[in-house]
Design an enzyme around this catalytic site. Structure first.
Site, PDB file in Angstrom:
ATOM      1  N   PRO A 141       0.353   3.567   8.470  1.00 33.87           N
ATOM      2  CA  PRO A 141       1.453   4.584   7.470  1.00 33.87           C
ATOM      3  C   PRO A 141       1.832   3.291   6.867  1.00 33.87           C
ATOM      4  O   PRO A 141       1.852   1.996   6.884  1.00 33.87           O
ATOM      5  CB  PRO A 141       1.845   4.729   8.725  1.00 33.87           C
ATOM      6  CG  PRO A 141       1.899   4.491  10.096  1.00 33.87           C
ATOM      7  CD  PRO A 141       0.209   3.548  10.043  1.00 33.87           C
ATOM      8  N   LYS A 142       2.728   3.621   5.264  1.00 31.39           N
ATOM      9  CA  LYS A 142       2.902   3.062   4.520  1.00 31.39           C
ATOM     10  C   LYS A 142       4.363   2.614   4.749  1.00 31.39           C
ATOM     11  O   LYS A 142       5.160   3.328   4.377  1.00 31.39           O
ATOM     12  CB  LYS A 142       2.409   3.161   2.604  1.00 31.39           C
ATOM     13  CG  LYS A 142       2.389   2.564   2.081  1.00 31.39           C
ATOM     14  CD  LYS A 142       2.762   2.604   0.175  1.00 31.39           C
ATOM     15  CE  LYS A 142       2.904   1.900  -0.250  1.00 31.39           C
ATOM     16  NZ  LYS A 142       3.789   1.544  -0.675  1.00 31.39           N
TER      17      LYS A 142
END
Length: 358
Positions: free
Chosen positions: A28-29
């Site tokens: 995930p960013k």
């Protein structure tokens, strides 16, 4: 402090791509402050993306690092403030404050967390020349007993899972997916990773402009507005990435629309205090010498912009110019056109994240 990798270090970066690439490790960013944490016993430093120290702004992380991290290590990650409603970047921005008393108060009321996603050094070993697959495995092992402040980001080698994360995790305040080739070494300042971010468009009203900092006859940025349900024009952000020739052209074209604050929907802007509003003569939290005053315009022009996601009622990042919309009536530019992601719990991404805020 004496570590195999010493501060300052410029973090390894990512370049934007439109789709999730194959054959990589996906994460995930996280939407926070990029930071590299250096610990050598009782000495701890938090470095920023631009190699400046963040240490004094997050005293709670220094205390947590003593309790949770290996005795000697260098870890790349993201500082975030997690709540039951998702990531709170607005609260994170409040931490960059010159008064130590305010920093201490905010550290107690809105404690930060550190999301670790790469390992640069452990003990006497420099990991930067090792492939990412080795660094990731060592990171997971070294931080196996951390929490509640330090966490290892989830990762997967399955592209379908990464796509699901991209679609779902935005509802918790995350803004996309990072893809890391398994064989890459750690390369400070180099864009050798990939980022896939949400991108949407919105039609906005141009309600004012700021003069360019180096040219009095050029636009610095255009202020954008959207109409609310009750007909008020709300400030939602700015666009400003234009070539200088275009900035001068826009300056000339907008002069007939210049008006006074008394005749403008944002008449309050000349005197009302508040952060991130287009207030005349307001200072900037990030640069106290920056003039954020603006020239009001009659709200008659509509522009289509690209944006990634919202933070409250505003664009999280500076929007990008897409095209002019002379076919759109300004009052038709409302919040109803915006896509709102379905709420998603941070605790489902990282167990326990967001539960330690007071």
């Amino acid at each position: 402090m004496k570590l195999p990798v010493m501060p300052p270090v410029s973090p390894m970066l990512a370049k934007s791509v439109p789709t999730i690439p194959p054959d990589a490790s996906y994460e995930p960013k996280w939407d926070g402050f990029r930071s590299i944490c250096f610990r050598d016993g009782e000495e701890i430093e938090l470095g920023s993306r631009n190699e400046r120290p963040l240490t004094r702004y997050f005293p709670e992380l220094l205390e947590a690092a003593q309790a949770e991290l290996p005795e000697r290590c260098v870890i790349d990650g993201e500082i975030v403030i997690a709540t039951e409603r998702g990531l709170d970047f607005e609260a994170l921005q409040q931490r960059i404050h010159p008064a130590s008393s305010r920093v201490t108060m905010l550290a107690d009321h809105t404690p930060a967390a550190f999301i670790a996603f790469d390992l640069l050094a452990l003990g006497d070993d420099d990991y930067t020349r090792r492939p990412f697959s080795h660094r990731r495995a060592a990171l997971v092992d070294a931080l196996a007993q951390t929490g509640p402040s330090f966490h290892v980001t989830p990762a997967t080698a399955d592209a379908e899972t990464a796509q699901r994360w991209f679609d779902e995790f935005e509802g918790a305040g995350l803004d996309g997916v990072i893809a890391k080739p398994l064989t890459i070494t750690y390369q400070p300042g180099k864009r050798v990773m990939f980022k896939i971010k949400h991108e949407r468009t919105a039609d906005c009203v141009v309600a004012g402009y700021r003069v360019h900092k180096s040219a009095d006859d050029a636009i610095g940025s255009l202020l954008l507005g959207l109409y609310t349900e009750d007909g008020a024009l709300a400030s939602v952000g700015v666009i400003g990435a234009f070539p200088m020739a275009k900035r001068r052209q826009l300056f000339t074209e907008f002069q007939p629309l210049v008006t006074t604050f008394e005749d403008h929907p944002w008449s309050w802007a000349a005197h009302q205090a508040g952060d991130r509003t287009p207030r005349k003569n307001e200072g900037s939290r990030w640069n106290t010498g920056k003039d954020l005053s603006f020239v009001p315009l009659r709200p008659e022009h509509v522009v289509e912009v690209r944006y990634d996601h919202m933070e409250g009622e505003r664009f999280r990042h500076t929007a990008q110019f897409n095209r002019w919309r002379p076919d759109r009536e300004p009052h038709s530019c409302t919040y109803e056109q915006l896509e709102r992601p379905v709420t998603f719990s941070l605790a489902e991404i990282v167990p326990g994240l967001g539960s330690n805020n007071r």
